[in-house]
Design an enzyme around this catalytic site. Structure first.
Site, PDB file in Angstrom:
ATOM      1  N   SER A 187       0.835  -1.207   0.000  1.00 15.35           N
ATOM      2  CA  SER A 187       0.000   0.000   0.000  1.00 15.35           C
ATOM      3  C   SER A 187       0.865   1.251   0.000  1.00 15.35           C
ATOM      4  CB  SER A 187      -0.884  -0.013   1.255  1.00 15.35           C
ATOM      5  OG  SER A 187      -1.422   1.253   1.520  1.00 15.35           O
ATOM      6  N   TYR A 200      -2.649   0.384  10.329  1.00 15.79           N
ATOM      7  CA  TYR A 200      -2.713  -0.318   9.048  1.00 15.79           C
ATOM      8  C   TYR A 200      -1.452  -0.063   8.231  1.00 15.79           C
ATOM      9  CZ  TYR A 200      -3.742  -1.098   4.138  1.00 15.79           C
ATOM     10  OH  TYR A 200      -3.652  -1.495   2.828  1.00 15.79           O
ATOM     11  N   LYS A 258       1.807  -2.671   6.939  1.00 14.62           N
ATOM     12  CA  LYS A 258       2.342  -2.827   5.585  1.00 14.62           C
ATOM     13  C   LYS A 258       3.847  -2.551   5.566  1.00 14.62           C
ATOM     14  CE  LYS A 258      -1.395  -4.114   3.475  1.00 14.62           C
ATOM     15  NZ  LYS A 258      -1.522  -5.501   2.996  1.00 14.62           N
TER      16      LYS A 258
END
Length: 339
Positions: free
Chosen positions: A126, A151, A155
């Site tokens: 991402s 989040y 990643k």
């Protein structure tokens, strides 16, 4: 026909990747725990492709379950790993769940791959790995800043795991993509939030459909053209085709150990307010909205330099933002039976 294991293949991006894999002559095998999805999109995939998709329901963090899949459905030429929690806002509220799921599932998967001699992995990364960048557009050499959300941090950590582990015999491509939007042009599959949407476009289409009273824009005082956040919105089919291009690149490479990263986006920044207005202009449907406070975890502006993917993977986006929004609206109308 080469088998490809697709984890999270019942979800939004995974389902579109399954379609493109079938179109390219691969045989995808889907694993999904259905915690953030259901079988709807898999049924849509089968409608589009006229092919039955082999599906196993289970948790990628469960090594014994994964071993069973590899034994029953293998051997696999490669794995595409989409199975992760992906909401910035939810990750702020439930950070430990995000670390447990997103990191644990990758480690379990890579251990299982090693046990069955599978080296090829396409990882769903991402643009959140860049944090709040000092300069945009970001390219693959842009240094990571501190992630703005749990989040994004997962990643970053997953990429570090991949970078450390590939030296032990993996061939990995990590695709850092920006904001997937739209739906398959057939309107047979699209973004299907379970409960409250986590992404902007389903909020727009649900508000346009009258499911929601109004849309909230989180902040209008950022240092951007109209004060709202800037994002790089990429059509989900373009994104899915990028995964197939990455897989083809892996197959052509002769390297026994490989770790490459590619940005997948349009290379253009669009503000949240611009996106709402483009939807109204494209569809002719009004979207009531109000300005709310900034949301924790949001990056002010990010969009990608995608020249590396253009040149090395021979991949380019085909769909405009207007087409993306029209396809998203066509999908929403199908879901709600709106003429």
């Amino acid at each position: 026909m080469k088998k490809v294991l697709v984890t999270g293949g019942a979800g939004y991006i995974g389902a579109h990747a399954v379609v493109e894999l079938i179109n390219a002559g691969y045989e995808p095998v889907v694993v999904d725990d259905l915690s953030k999805s259901d079988r709807t999109l898999l049924e849509g995939v089968e409608s589009i492709t006229s092919r039955k998709v082999q599906f196993f329901q289970g948790d990628c963090g469960d090594t014994s379950f994964l071993k069973g899949v590899f034994e029953w459905a293998g051997p696999f030429a490669a794995v595409m790993h989409f199975a992760a929690y992906k909401s910035v806002g939810e990750s702020v509220e439930q950070p430990l769940e995000y670390y447990r799921n997103n990191l644990g599932s990758l480690v379990s998967l890579m251990k299982t791959m090693k046990g069955f001699g599978v080296a090829n992995l396409i990882f769903s990364s991402s643009c959140t790995v860049y944090g709040q960048p000092d300069v945009v557009p970001v390219n693959e050499e842009t240094p990571f800043k501190r992630a703005e959300s749990p989040y994004g941090a997962t990643k970053q950590m997953c990429e570090r795991i991949l970078e450390d582990a590939y030296l032990t015999g993996y061939r990995v491509i990590s695709l850092r993509y920006f904001n997937p939007v739209g739906a398959h042009p057939s309107a047979q599959i699209g973004e299907l939030p379970i409960g409250r949407p986590n992404n902007l476009v389903p909020f727009i289409t649900q508000t346009a459909a009258g499911i929601r009273e109004k849309l909230t824009v989180f902040g209008n005082d950022y240092d951007t053209p109209d004060g709202s956040c800037v994002r790089d919105f990429i059509h989900v089919v373009d994104l899915a085709q990028g995964h197939v291009k990455a897989l083809e690149y892996l197959h052509k490479s002769r390297s026994e150990k490989l770790f490459e990263v590619f940005n997948l986006g349009t290379g253009e920044g669009v503000t949240v307010l611009q996106l709402i207005n483009k939807f109204i202009e494209t569809t002719g449907v009004n979207v009531p909205y109000a300005i709310g406070p900034r949301r924790s975890g949001d990056v002010e502006k990010t969009y990608g330099d995608v020249s590396k993917a253009n040149n090395i993977l021979q991949w380019k986006t085909k769909y405009s933002i207007e087409e993306s929004l029209q396809h998203a609206w066509n999908w929403e109308k199908k879901l709600r039976d709106i003429k």
